[in-house]
Write a protein that holds these residues in place. Structure first.
Motif, PDB file in Angstrom:
ATOM      1  N   TRP A 195      -4.827   6.579   2.052  1.00  0.00           N
ATOM      2  CA  TRP A 195      -4.337   5.269   1.675  1.00  0.00           C
ATOM      3  C   TRP A 195      -4.877   4.823   0.330  1.00  0.00           C
ATOM      4  O   TRP A 195      -6.015   5.144  -0.037  1.00  0.00           O
ATOM      5  CB  TRP A 195      -4.751   4.226   2.722  1.00  0.00           C
ATOM      6  CG  TRP A 195      -4.065   4.398   4.027  1.00  0.00           C
ATOM      7  CD1 TRP A 195      -4.403   5.251   5.034  1.00  0.00           C
ATOM      8  CD2 TRP A 195      -2.907   3.690   4.467  1.00  0.00           C
ATOM      9  NE1 TRP A 195      -3.528   5.125   6.080  1.00  0.00           N
ATOM     10  CE2 TRP A 195      -2.602   4.176   5.759  1.00  0.00           C
ATOM     11  CE3 TRP A 195      -2.103   2.703   3.903  1.00  0.00           C
ATOM     12  CZ2 TRP A 195      -1.520   3.699   6.496  1.00  0.00           C
ATOM     13  CZ3 TRP A 195      -1.030   2.224   4.619  1.00  0.00           C
ATOM     14  CH2 TRP A 195      -0.751   2.720   5.905  1.00  0.00           C
ATOM     15  N   GLY A 196      -4.059   4.071  -0.392  1.00  0.00           N
ATOM     16  CA  GLY A 196      -4.513   3.390  -1.578  1.00  0.00           C
ATOM     17  C   GLY A 196      -5.126   2.047  -1.234  1.00  0.00           C
ATOM     18  O   GLY A 196      -5.234   1.667  -0.061  1.00  0.00           O
ATOM     19  N   GLN A 197      -5.529   1.308  -2.262  1.00  0.00           N
ATOM     20  CA  GLN A 197      -6.212   0.035  -2.069  1.00  0.00           C
ATOM     21  C   GLN A 197      -5.281  -1.167  -2.059  1.00  0.00           C
ATOM     22  O   GLN A 197      -5.705  -2.261  -1.682  1.00  0.00           O
ATOM     23  CB  GLN A 197      -7.281  -0.151  -3.146  1.00  0.00           C
ATOM     24  CG  GLN A 197      -8.424   0.850  -3.041  1.00  0.00           C
ATOM     25  CD  GLN A 197      -9.474   0.648  -4.119  1.00  0.00           C
ATOM     26  OE1 GLN A 197      -9.176   0.128  -5.194  1.00  0.00           O
ATOM     27  NE2 GLN A 197     -10.691   1.054  -3.827  1.00  0.00           N
ATOM     28  N   GLY A 198      -4.052  -0.990  -2.472  1.00  0.00           N
ATOM     29  CA  GLY A 198      -3.067  -2.051  -2.397  1.00  0.00           C
ATOM     30  C   GLY A 198      -2.874  -2.804  -3.695  1.00  0.00           C
ATOM     31  O   GLY A 198      -3.755  -2.859  -4.548  1.00  0.00           O
ATOM     32  N   THR A 199      -1.689  -3.396  -3.827  1.00  0.00           N
ATOM     33  CA  THR A 199      -1.366  -4.260  -4.953  1.00  0.00           C
ATOM     34  C   THR A 199      -0.611  -5.475  -4.424  1.00  0.00           C
ATOM     35  O   THR A 199       0.258  -5.353  -3.560  1.00  0.00           O
ATOM     36  CB  THR A 199      -0.541  -3.502  -6.022  1.00  0.00           C
ATOM     37  OG1 THR A 199      -0.337  -4.338  -7.160  1.00  0.00           O
ATOM     38  CG2 THR A 199       0.805  -3.039  -5.488  1.00  0.00           C
ATOM     39  N   GLN A 200      -0.960  -6.649  -4.926  1.00  0.00           N
ATOM     40  CA  GLN A 200      -0.400  -7.900  -4.422  1.00  0.00           C
ATOM     41  C   GLN A 200       0.967  -8.163  -5.024  1.00  0.00           C
ATOM     42  O   GLN A 200       1.137  -8.128  -6.248  1.00  0.00           O
ATOM     43  CB  GLN A 200      -1.336  -9.063  -4.749  1.00  0.00           C
ATOM     44  CG  GLN A 200      -0.798 -10.437  -4.346  1.00  0.00           C
ATOM     45  CD  GLN A 200      -0.768 -10.637  -2.858  1.00  0.00           C
ATOM     46  OE1 GLN A 200      -1.776 -10.402  -2.184  1.00  0.00           O
ATOM     47  NE2 GLN A 200       0.378 -11.065  -2.333  1.00  0.00           N
ATOM     48  N   VAL A 201       1.928  -8.460  -4.163  1.00  0.00           N
ATOM     49  CA  VAL A 201       3.258  -8.904  -4.574  1.00  0.00           C
ATOM     50  C   VAL A 201       3.470 -10.307  -4.028  1.00  0.00           C
ATOM     51  O   VAL A 201       3.358 -10.526  -2.822  1.00  0.00           O
ATOM     52  CB  VAL A 201       4.361  -7.961  -4.059  1.00  0.00           C
ATOM     53  CG1 VAL A 201       5.745  -8.551  -4.331  1.00  0.00           C
ATOM     54  CG2 VAL A 201       4.225  -6.591  -4.696  1.00  0.00           C
ATOM     55  N   THR A 202       3.768 -11.242  -4.913  1.00  0.00           N
ATOM     56  CA  THR A 202       4.023 -12.620  -4.515  1.00  0.00           C
ATOM     57  C   THR A 202       5.400 -13.028  -5.017  1.00  0.00           C
ATOM     58  O   THR A 202       5.675 -12.950  -6.218  1.00  0.00           O
ATOM     59  CB  THR A 202       2.962 -13.571  -5.071  1.00  0.00           C
ATOM     60  OG1 THR A 202       1.667 -13.152  -4.626  1.00  0.00           O
ATOM     61  CG2 THR A 202       3.218 -14.992  -4.603  1.00  0.00           C
ATOM     62  N   TYR A 224       0.827  -1.194   0.000  1.00  0.00           N
ATOM     63  CA  TYR A 224       0.000   0.000   0.000  1.00  0.00           C
ATOM     64  C   TYR A 224       0.865   1.249   0.000  1.00  0.00           C
ATOM     65  O   TYR A 224       1.925   1.264   0.622  1.00  0.00           O
ATOM     66  CB  TYR A 224      -0.877   0.066   1.256  1.00  0.00           C
ATOM     67  CG  TYR A 224      -1.804  -1.100   1.463  1.00  0.00           C
ATOM     68  CD1 TYR A 224      -3.125  -1.034   1.030  1.00  0.00           C
ATOM     69  CD2 TYR A 224      -1.377  -2.246   2.112  1.00  0.00           C
ATOM     70  CE1 TYR A 224      -3.984  -2.095   1.236  1.00  0.00           C
ATOM     71  CE2 TYR A 224      -2.227  -3.314   2.321  1.00  0.00           C
ATOM     72  CZ  TYR A 224      -3.532  -3.232   1.881  1.00  0.00           C
ATOM     73  OH  TYR A 224      -4.388  -4.286   2.090  1.00  0.00           O
ATOM     74  N   CYS A 225       0.406   2.294  -0.660  1.00  0.00           N
ATOM     75  CA  CYS A 225       1.014   3.598  -0.483  1.00  0.00           C
ATOM     76  C   CYS A 225       0.072   4.484   0.319  1.00  0.00           C
ATOM     77  O   CYS A 225      -1.150   4.308   0.297  1.00  0.00           O
ATOM     78  CB  CYS A 225       1.393   4.255  -1.812  1.00  0.00           C
ATOM     79  SG  CYS A 225       0.063   4.508  -3.000  1.00  0.00           S
ATOM     80  N   ALA A 226       0.649   5.426   1.052  1.00  0.00           N
ATOM     81  CA  ALA A 226      -0.118   6.285   1.939  1.00  0.00           C
ATOM     82  C   ALA A 226       0.524   7.660   2.010  1.00  0.00           C
ATOM     83  O   ALA A 226       1.740   7.792   1.860  1.00  0.00           O
ATOM     84  CB  ALA A 226      -0.197   5.667   3.339  1.00  0.00           C
TER      85      ALA A 226
END
Length: 126
Positions: free
Chosen positions: A116-123, A95-97
């Protein structure tokens, strides 16, 4: 109206690289510090990095120092997190904030950030 939108997440092998972007709108990025946070399943959200409004000052948690680089382009209203030498333990939603002007003294703490943003998945996996 104030928006932060993360992108660039995905599946990457250990040792690989990924660049996350945080596109902002509805506020003047040059007046805001931006933090990157991450949250793995079953764990609390933790601070990863922070960059001051001007970009002159940056902070990194110890586990990502030397591997991650935060930057911002105020003219393009975008913040980046370049992630190199990725490890499985980096797997999380990122997330970025935003917080006005400076990275807080307690920059690792989520309540310090207003937007806040909604997020992005990192795997990170083989």
């Amino acid at each position: 109206q104030l928006q932060l939108v993360e992108s660039g997440g995905g599946l990457v092998q250990p040792g690989g690289s990924l660049r996350l972007s945080c596109a902002t709108a509805g506020f003047t990025l040059a007046y805001y510090a931006i933090g990157w946070f991450r949250q793995a399943p079953g764990k609390e959200r933790e601070g990863v990095s922070c960059i001051s409004s001007s970009g002159d000052h940056t902070n990194y948690r110890d586990s990502v120092k030397g591997r991650f680089t935060i930057s911002k382009n105020n003219a393009q209203n975008t913040v980046y997190l370049q992630m190199n030498s990725l490890k499985p333990e980096d797997t999380a939603v990122y997330y970025c904030a935003a917080v006005p002007w400076s990275c807080p003294a307690n920059w690792l703490s989520t309540p310090e950030y207003r937007y806040w943003g909604q997020g992005t998945q990192v795997t990170v996996a083989s």
